[in-house]
Scaffold this active site. Structure first.
Site, PDB file in Angstrom:
ATOM      1  N   PRO A 243       0.844  -1.203   0.000  1.00  0.00           N
ATOM      2  CA  PRO A 243       0.000   0.000   0.000  1.00  0.00           C
ATOM      3  C   PRO A 243       0.876   1.248   0.000  1.00  0.00           C
ATOM      4  CG  PRO A 243      -0.023  -1.044   2.167  1.00  0.00           C
ATOM      5  CD  PRO A 243       0.715  -1.975   1.253  1.00  0.00           C
ATOM      6  N   LYS A 244       0.434   2.261  -0.703  1.00  0.00           N
ATOM      7  CA  LYS A 244       1.154   3.541  -0.725  1.00  0.00           C
ATOM      8  C   LYS A 244       0.613   4.393   0.421  1.00  0.00           C
ATOM      9  CE  LYS A 244       2.508   7.307  -3.836  1.00  0.00           C
ATOM     10  NZ  LYS A 244       2.055   8.413  -2.954  1.00  0.00           N
ATOM     11  N   ILE A 245       1.333   4.411   1.516  1.00  0.00           N
ATOM     12  CA  ILE A 245       0.884   5.077   2.730  1.00  0.00           C
ATOM     13  C   ILE A 245       0.840   6.585   2.509  1.00  0.00           C
ATOM     14  CG2 ILE A 245       1.201   5.254   5.218  1.00  0.00           C
ATOM     15  CD1 ILE A 245       0.907   2.379   4.153  1.00  0.00           C
TER      16      ILE A 245
ATOM     17  N   GLY B  46      -2.904   4.790  -2.873  1.00  0.00           N
ATOM     18  CA  GLY B  46      -2.622   3.924  -4.002  1.00  0.00           C
ATOM     19  C   GLY B  46      -1.784   2.744  -3.554  1.00  0.00           C
TER      20      GLY B  46
END
Length: 556
Positions: free
Chosen positions: A125-127, A280
């Site tokens: 996951p794009k934190i 994202g």
């Protein structure tokens, strides 16, 4: 106060919705003026974010505004360069390894192409947080450095030592360099439903503070997304990070081989509960070049962002819809923009008062979001064009429930709305008759009043452009059946604001009712009683009653 890094979108403007439009038709003077205004707005946002840790605008809208500025600069190359958004974000400390950005993959085709050219891939996951570099030497935390401009940043070590998510010591004697994302802990956060919830700004503000309190520190977590001087194997990196006290990375990293795998995890993390906000997913290749060769946008990692929850777009026009009761609804015609699975071209502002308060005009840039049931709504006016285009709004004093019973000049919209209501399900339920039918009859000059269609036969209807013999016969039959409808249905079709009327309603008896008699009906209060009484006193109603009486509607 420490300067804070803003995570600037580094993707090509080609992929940004705000940049998809053609170049504006401006002369050089106008272009300089508009670009200067947007630069000033961005500078204000940057200053608040970098220097005070305050986010004055949604991150999605900031990124799109920055992309819009880049697009304008390409359109008008003689206007001079815009300030670098990271020019004030650097600091006195140099990162031991460069903090890279990410190429943004625009769509599934781009993702499929990227995957096909690589092997041994992982997805995370794009934190949506704030990037940091951690440096451990001889097992002890020595430095925590803000992302800054990617090469240099500010010293966050004092506040980092207060975070339980960052171990003070590691059971490793060698130097350990970690790059990751400080995030705001959220309880069962579903990105698709809740958005970013201001999480990035909260972390930025906390790390910018001179003294981080215990409660705030407890809300900040860390996701380590790279270990530049760690093991070559991704599995080894993940396992050792977990053993060192950084479990999130292993818990939220998955191997992928195909677009279908990537799509599955992207959708899963978008719609399932997570402890942090995301924007994202990140695709990573296991094999990386040596850390000293890392570039600003590495070829071995890329981002696939979630669908926009808020989109920046241009107001093309402001229109006004006048409804059956005279209500004026402003409509914004927009440059088309994609939100989730919706292509948004128009939205309603709800009321004339709201439009007047917002003063939205053509050329303004607005933020659009999807409300409940995927209904587009105006989130905010992001910035206004310097040249305010004139907008002629209808006079609200002219339109009300007793206006426009005939298609007089200026009454076309309200009169058509009356016809659509009359023929619709809530009125007479005329089969095969819709807005297009009424519009055709109006343009042919056959509807001087609301009930003139009762006198039209198939021969007259067949003469209307666009109405052939078969359709004329169907319309005539539908009009004829309307004569058999009961009076209660006719009154509702004409606009009587009553939910229910007695089946054997009599016109004279209803018209003679006083306010008390109307209020005796279930669900009728003082305001509705006045509306009902006013309906029967409308100046046009006697003539309409005579038309109904002439065709034999019972009770008239």
């Amino acid at each position: 106060m420490l300067a804070m890094p803003r995570l600037i979108t580094l993707s090509l403007c080609l992929f940004a919705p705000a940049c998809l439009a053609t170049c504006p038709n401006w002369d050089d003077a106008r272009a300089r003026q508009e670009i200067h205004q947007l630069q000033a707005q961005l500078a204000q946002w940057d200053d608040a974010y970098h220097r005070r840790g305050q986010s004055l605008v949604d991150d999605e809208i900031y990124d799109q505004s920055r992309a819009q500025l880049d697009g304008w600069r390409r359109c008008f190359v003689g206007t001079g360069a815009a300030p670098d958004p990271l020019q004030d974000a650097g600091g006195p400390l140099r990162h031991p390894v460069r903090q890279t950005g990410l190429v943004k993959l625009a769509d599934e085709q781009a993702v499929a192409t990227w995957i096909a050219r690589r092997r041994d891939l992982w997805i995370q996951p794009k934190i949506d947080g704030v990037a940091v570099t951690l440096v451990y030497r001889h097992g002890a935390l020595q430095q925590a450095i803000s992302r800054g401009d990617g090469l240099t940043g500010h010293d966050w070590t004092a506040n980092a030592r207060r975070l339980a998510a960052i171990p003070a010591r590691l059971a490793v004697p060698d130097e350990v360099i970690l790059q990751g994302e400080l995030y705001w802990r959220l309880d069962r956060h579903v990105q698709a439903s809740h958005g970013s919830a201001g999480a990035r700004g909260r972390v930025a503000g906390a790390m910018a503070s001179n003294g981080l309190d215990r409660n705030t520190a407890a809300r900040i977590g860390l996701f380590v997304w790279d270990w530049p001087n760690g093991p070559d194997s991704m599995n080894a990196r993940l396992g050792q990070l977990a053993a060192l006290g950084f479990p999130d990375t292993q818990a939220f990293s998955q191997p992928v081989e195909t677009l279908e795998h990537a799509r599955h995890w992207r959708e899963h993390w978008y719609r399932q509960a997570l402890p942090f906000a995301t924007d994202g997913v990140v695709l990573r290749q296991e094999q990386r070049p040596p850390a000293e060769r890392w570039q600003a946008e590495p070829h071995w990692a890329a981002a696939w962002k979630y669908p926009l929850r808020k989109a920046l777009t241009e107001v093309r026009d402001v229109e006004f819809r006048i409804g059956r009761t005279g209500r004026i609804t402003p409509l914004l015609q927009l440059a088309p923009v994609q939100l989730d699975d919706r292509r948004v071209r128009m939205l309603s502002l709800g009321s004339l008062d709201r439009w007047q308060a917002l003063d939205v005009r053509p050329g303004d840039r607005v933020a659009v979001a999807l409300a409940g049931h995927s209904i587009p709504q105006l989130d905010s006016v992001v910035w206004r064009h310097t040249e305010r285009a004139p907008v002629a709004a209808p006079d609200p004093r002219r339109y009300h429930p007793d206006s426009c019973w005939r298609p007089a000049p200026g009454c076309e919209q309200q009169f058509l709305a009356r016809l659509v209501w009359l023929g619709g399900r809530q009125g007479l339920a005329l089969e095969g008759v819709g807005a297009g039918s009424w519009q055709a009859l109006l343009e042919a000059g056959l509807l001087p009043d609301l009930l003139a269609w009762l006198e039209l036969d198939a021969a007259a209807l067949e003469q209307v452009p666009g109405i052939g013999k078969a359709r004329a016969n169907k319309l005539a039959a539908s009009f004829a059946r309307a004569r058999q409808r009961p009076l209660a249905q006719w009154l509702k079709a004409l606009g009587l604001p009553a939910k229910q009327l007695p089946p054997a309603a009599d016109w004279d008896a209803l018209a003679a009712r006083d306010l008390a008699q109307w209020q005796a009906e279930a669900g009728v209060g003082p305001a509705r009683a006045k509306q009902l009484q006013a309906f029967f006193r409308a100046a046009e109603l006697p003539a309409l009653r005579e038309r109904l009486r002439a065709v034999g509607v019972p009770g008239t």
